[in-house]
Design a protein around this motif. Sequence first.
Motif, PDB file in Angstrom:
ATOM      1  N   VAL A 229       0.819  -1.209   0.000  1.00  0.00           N
ATOM      2  CA  VAL A 229       0.000   0.000   0.000  1.00  0.00           C
ATOM      3  C   VAL A 229       0.858   1.266   0.000  1.00  0.00           C
ATOM      4  O   VAL A 229       0.388   2.335  -0.390  1.00  0.00           O
ATOM      5  N   ASP A 230       2.132   1.157   0.419  1.00  0.00           N
ATOM      6  CA  ASP A 230       3.000   2.332   0.464  1.00  0.00           C
ATOM      7  C   ASP A 230       3.691   2.628  -0.856  1.00  0.00           C
ATOM      8  O   ASP A 230       4.399   3.626  -0.976  1.00  0.00           O
ATOM      9  N   THR A 231       3.486   1.797  -1.868  1.00  0.00           N
ATOM     10  CA  THR A 231       4.061   2.064  -3.187  1.00  0.00           C
ATOM     11  C   THR A 231       3.403   3.304  -3.794  1.00  0.00           C
ATOM     12  O   THR A 231       2.182   3.471  -3.681  1.00  0.00           O
ATOM     13  N   PRO A 232       4.160   4.175  -4.459  1.00  0.00           N
ATOM     14  CA  PRO A 232       3.561   5.364  -5.095  1.00  0.00           C
ATOM     15  C   PRO A 232       2.812   4.997  -6.371  1.00  0.00           C
ATOM     16  O   PRO A 232       3.255   5.285  -7.490  1.00  0.00           O
ATOM     17  N   THR A 260     -12.428   5.367  -8.995  1.00  0.00           N
ATOM     18  CA  THR A 260     -11.207   5.316  -9.790  1.00  0.00           C
ATOM     19  C   THR A 260     -10.143   4.520  -9.054  1.00  0.00           C
ATOM     20  O   THR A 260     -10.223   4.332  -7.825  1.00  0.00           O
ATOM     21  N   PRO A 261      -9.118   4.054  -9.776  1.00  0.00           N
ATOM     22  CA  PRO A 261      -8.049   3.308  -9.098  1.00  0.00           C
ATOM     23  C   PRO A 261      -7.387   4.096  -7.973  1.00  0.00           C
ATOM     24  O   PRO A 261      -7.120   3.541  -6.897  1.00  0.00           O
ATOM     25  N   LEU A 262      -7.120   5.377  -8.171  1.00  0.00           N
ATOM     26  CA  LEU A 262      -6.435   6.152  -7.144  1.00  0.00           C
ATOM     27  C   LEU A 262      -7.352   6.491  -5.982  1.00  0.00           C
ATOM     28  O   LEU A 262      -6.883   6.656  -4.845  1.00  0.00           O
ATOM     29  N   TYR A 293       3.052   8.030   2.311  1.00  0.00           N
ATOM     30  CA  TYR A 293       3.212   9.482   2.267  1.00  0.00           C
ATOM     31  C   TYR A 293       4.591   9.859   2.802  1.00  0.00           C
ATOM     32  O   TYR A 293       5.049   9.344   3.821  1.00  0.00           O
ATOM     33  N   GLU A 294       5.258  10.802   2.110  1.00  0.00           N
ATOM     34  CA  GLU A 294       6.599  11.213   2.500  1.00  0.00           C
ATOM     35  C   GLU A 294       6.597  12.201   3.660  1.00  0.00           C
ATOM     36  O   GLU A 294       7.592  12.339   4.370  1.00  0.00           O
TER      37      GLU A 294
END
Length: 333
Positions: A229-232, A260-262, A293-294
Amino acid sequence: MDPISDIFRTMHVTAFGQHRLEATAPWGLVHEKPAEKRVPRSGKTDPQTDVVHFAMLARGNCWLKVEGVSDPIPLTGGDCFLLGHNTSIVMSDSPRTRPRSTFGEVAATVVNEVAHYGGGGAPTTIVCGSFRFDRASLRPISQLLPNFILIKSDQVRTLALHNTLQALASEMAELAPGSGVVSTRLAEVLFIQILRAHIASEPERNKGWLRAVFDIQLGTALTAIHKSVDTPWTVESLAEVAGMSRSAFAARFKEVLGQTPLEYVTAWRMQKAMQLLEQRDKKLIDVARLVGYESDAAFSKAFKRVVGANTGEFLKRGFDGRDASDSVEAIGR
């Protein structure tokens, strides 16, 4: 991590209320769906709003009438079903017997996990219970599932399910030391096995989230999201995982899942974040990075937009994300 395992572990499925109903003809019971309620944004929801019920016929025969199904369904030993919270049913010894009590009224008479009901005639044994899901969810998991799933004893690919049914029926009949714990665990296994049997027997009827999970291309993308889940993620990268063009993937995802996917990625990130926040053992920046998230600022902004409360409010008042902003699609429409 496959999507079903990830969702059930995150939302904490728990079986409760298992009991054995010894019914004798004539008998008839009704389960009415509750009146719809609007949940205040500032308050907690009724815990019964995210509940799924189950029943399995351990002995005898009976009839089942389900809201939205035209004809009564005959049930025999080994048949079982899942029932969504918002669906009404009638079970009886005969289609002509009118129900005179509710399942709730009979459940209130349970002694040593057994309830007795009926007129003293031909016996039928039904093992009943319910599943509750974590209330801190963006969308009740019961809304991800069909309102009614019936598994007949003669359906294919149900050997493991039958073994669990027999073990649960035996556990409920003997009431040996520790039976409560064992029956709870067996019921939780039963839940997943009923879903598996349903998917295997009627793949063309699956809709929404279940349909997407077991679609070869969409399911591959969903598995990738839940595994990492942390993949961008971008629409392009998810389409590549699914082996589809960007436009075809985006259109099919929206058609099947209603978002939507995002939107799905963001909603699931926030669902995982709620679970992590409730553990109260990580800093905000650590939670943010675990869900992709960064910075904690970017995470906090997304959390407030999706959940409808900032992280402090969520923890302070036990905020229930199911009443989140109406403008944001939640998981699994």
